[in-house]
Design an enzyme around this catalytic site. Structure first.
Site, PDB file in Angstrom:
ATOM      1  N   LYS A 283      -0.712  -9.610   2.682  1.00  0.00           N
ATOM      2  CA  LYS A 283      -0.136  -9.034   3.899  1.00  0.00           C
ATOM      3  C   LYS A 283      -1.180  -8.175   4.599  1.00  0.00           C
ATOM      4  O   LYS A 283      -1.948  -7.469   3.937  1.00  0.00           O
ATOM      5  CB  LYS A 283       1.096  -8.186   3.579  1.00  0.00           C
ATOM      6  CG  LYS A 283       1.767  -7.579   4.834  1.00  0.00           C
ATOM      7  CD  LYS A 283       3.046  -6.837   4.494  1.00  0.00           C
ATOM      8  CE  LYS A 283       2.786  -5.481   3.880  1.00  0.00           C
ATOM      9  NZ  LYS A 283       2.124  -4.530   4.833  1.00  0.00           N
TER      10      LYS A 283
ATOM     11  N   GLU B 241      -1.775  -5.773   8.446  1.00  0.00           N
ATOM     12  CA  GLU B 241      -1.134  -5.165   9.602  1.00  0.00           C
ATOM     13  C   GLU B 241      -1.779  -5.636  10.900  1.00  0.00           C
ATOM     14  O   GLU B 241      -2.967  -5.963  10.949  1.00  0.00           O
ATOM     15  CB  GLU B 241      -1.217  -3.639   9.514  1.00  0.00           C
ATOM     16  CG  GLU B 241      -0.421  -3.045   8.368  1.00  0.00           C
ATOM     17  CD  GLU B 241      -0.447  -1.526   8.349  1.00  0.00           C
ATOM     18  OE1 GLU B 241       0.240  -0.946   7.491  1.00  0.00           O
ATOM     19  OE2 GLU B 241      -1.149  -0.922   9.203  1.00  0.00           O
TER      20      GLU B 241
ATOM     21  N   GLU C 299       8.743  -3.314  11.088  1.00  0.00           N
ATOM     22  CA  GLU C 299       9.075  -1.992  10.556  1.00  0.00           C
ATOM     23  C   GLU C 299       9.380  -1.011  11.667  1.00  0.00           C
ATOM     24  O   GLU C 299       8.602  -0.865  12.614  1.00  0.00           O
ATOM     25  CB  GLU C 299       7.929  -1.454   9.688  1.00  0.00           C
ATOM     26  CG  GLU C 299       8.238  -0.087   9.086  1.00  0.00           C
ATOM     27  CD  GLU C 299       7.250   0.372   8.033  1.00  0.00           C
ATOM     28  OE1 GLU C 299       7.425   1.496   7.497  1.00  0.00           O
ATOM     29  OE2 GLU C 299       6.300  -0.384   7.737  1.00  0.00           O
TER      30      GLU C 299
ATOM     31  N   ASP D 126      -0.914  -6.428  -0.694  1.00  0.00           N
ATOM     32  CA  ASP D 126      -1.241  -5.777   0.569  1.00  0.00           C
ATOM     33  C   ASP D 126      -2.756  -5.595   0.698  1.00  0.00           C
ATOM     34  O   ASP D 126      -3.406  -5.138  -0.258  1.00  0.00           O
ATOM     35  CB  ASP D 126      -0.569  -4.404   0.628  1.00  0.00           C
ATOM     36  CG  ASP D 126       0.122  -4.150   1.950  1.00  0.00           C
ATOM     37  OD1 ASP D 126      -0.150  -4.862   2.921  1.00  0.00           O
ATOM     38  OD2 ASP D 126       0.946  -3.215   1.995  1.00  0.00           O
TER      39      ASP D 126
ATOM     40  N   ASP E  13       0.828  -1.203   0.000  1.00  0.00           N
ATOM     41  CA  ASP E  13       0.000   0.000   0.000  1.00  0.00           C
ATOM     42  C   ASP E  13       0.862   1.252   0.000  1.00  0.00           C
ATOM     43  O   ASP E  13       0.349   2.369  -0.097  1.00  0.00           O
ATOM     44  CB  ASP E  13      -0.997   0.002   1.162  1.00  0.00           C
ATOM     45  CG  ASP E  13      -0.331  -0.075   2.529  1.00  0.00           C
ATOM     46  OD1 ASP E  13       0.914  -0.027   2.602  1.00  0.00           O
ATOM     47  OD2 ASP E  13      -1.065  -0.189   3.536  1.00  0.00           O
ATOM     48  N   SER E  14       2.193   1.064   0.033  1.00  0.00           N
ATOM     49  CA  SER E  14       3.119   2.181  -0.190  1.00  0.00           C
ATOM     50  C   SER E  14       2.916   2.791  -1.563  1.00  0.00           C
ATOM     51  O   SER E  14       3.413   3.892  -1.837  1.00  0.00           O
ATOM     52  CB  SER E  14       4.567   1.704  -0.045  1.00  0.00           C
ATOM     53  OG  SER E  14       4.802   0.541  -0.830  1.00  0.00           O
TER      54      SER E  14
END
Length: 296
Positions: A145, A147, A213, A115, A76-77
């Site tokens: 992925k 979070e 991270e 993501d 999502d970057s």
């Protein structure tokens, strides 16, 4: 930071790896099929470190794939470095699905991880399964992925039970930037123990790897020793099993001041700028197109 005392969690019994999986390096060893989560587990057993890069389009992904990068993350970057958003929060599942499909089409060997963006799994396991299933079916990713540690356990458990490999993301979680800000996570004994619990919980829920991270190096190394699944560091020091960078940061395409953990391996922004200026100058001066660029 006080050293965390935690016994290594025994690895659950697994089917034995094939000789090709367990003895062959990730770099160049898997040529007739895509890298899988079993290959990454084998690398952990061998103590082999591996690299992961982000990718958002077929052409860039093909370069990284041909270069032997074993894992590509459609992160999502993309919100910050590809779509022009200030944070990752506005990124939609439609956008991740579209770009993930492009990355899959541009690669032959790399494991492609999609993501799950903000708002596509927080409601609960059913929403997470619906979102992840779309990335698997429509985009063709090999894993997803998400979070969060303990707060995302029900989602992780259901996805794994459904046959979708899950990479967990701990420490600085950009989707929570509005509450935690951009700062190192896990400093102090209480926060360090919480992060270690989250990592073990993700492992117990079936995650095949954990991204750490912006975590103190000593804590990341302790988490890595405590898990039987790989850890992927970004701003977490050298003790992790793997390392990931956003490709535009790594290639020197991103403008502005880079985070401390970024190493730039090229200066693409300067190269591209020089090329664009030279092209414009040739057009203004009438030297492009030249006779060899024309048809008769």
């Amino acid at each position: 930071m006080t050293q965390i005392s935690a016994a290594r969690t025994p690895a659950p019994e697994q089917a034995p790896h094939s000789s090709k999986t367990s003895t062959t390096s990730l770099y160049g060893g898997v040529t007739s099929r895509r890298v899988t989560v079993r290959d990454l587990a084998g690398a952990k057993e061998r103590g082999e470190k591996w690299a992961m890069l982000t990718a958002y389009d077929a052409m860039t992904a093909s370069v990284f794939d041909e270069s032997g990068i074993p894992v590509l993350l459609v992160g999502d970057s993309m919100g910050n470095c590809h779509l022009g958003y200030e944070t990752t929060v506005p990124v939609t599942l439609d956008e991740v699905t579209l770009l993930s499909a492009a990355v899959v089409r541009g690669t032959k060997r790399a494991l492609v991880i999609g993501d799950l963006p903000f708002g596509t799994y927080q409601e609960g396991p059913v929403q997470a399964l619906r979102s992840a299933t779309r990335l698997v079916k429509e985009a063709g990713v090999g894993a997803v992925k998400l979070e969060g540690g303990e707060r995302s356990l029900p989602q992780t458990e259901l996805l794994v039970a459904a046959g979708i490999p899950v990479m967990s993301h701990l420490g600085l979680t950009p989707q929570s930037v509005n509450t935690m800000g951009y700062r190192v996570q896990g400093r102090g004994d209480e926060d360090a123990h919480r992060l270690l619990r989250d990592a073990k919980a993700a492992q117990d829920a079936g995650a095949f790897a954990v991204v750490l991270e912006l975590v103190p190096e000593e804590l990341a190394a302790e988490v890595t020793r405590s898990l039987h699944i790989p850890t992927v560091g970004i701003g977490a020091g050298s003790g992790c099993d793997a390392q990931v960078l956003v490709w535009t940061d790594m290639m020197g395409l991103t403008s502005g001041k880079m985070p401390r953990f970024v190493k730039q391996y090229a200066a693409l922004r300067s190269v591209m700028g020089d090329a664009a200026r030279e092209f414009a100058s040739d057009v203004r001066g009438g030297t492009f197109p030249a006779p060899e660029h024309a048809f008769h």
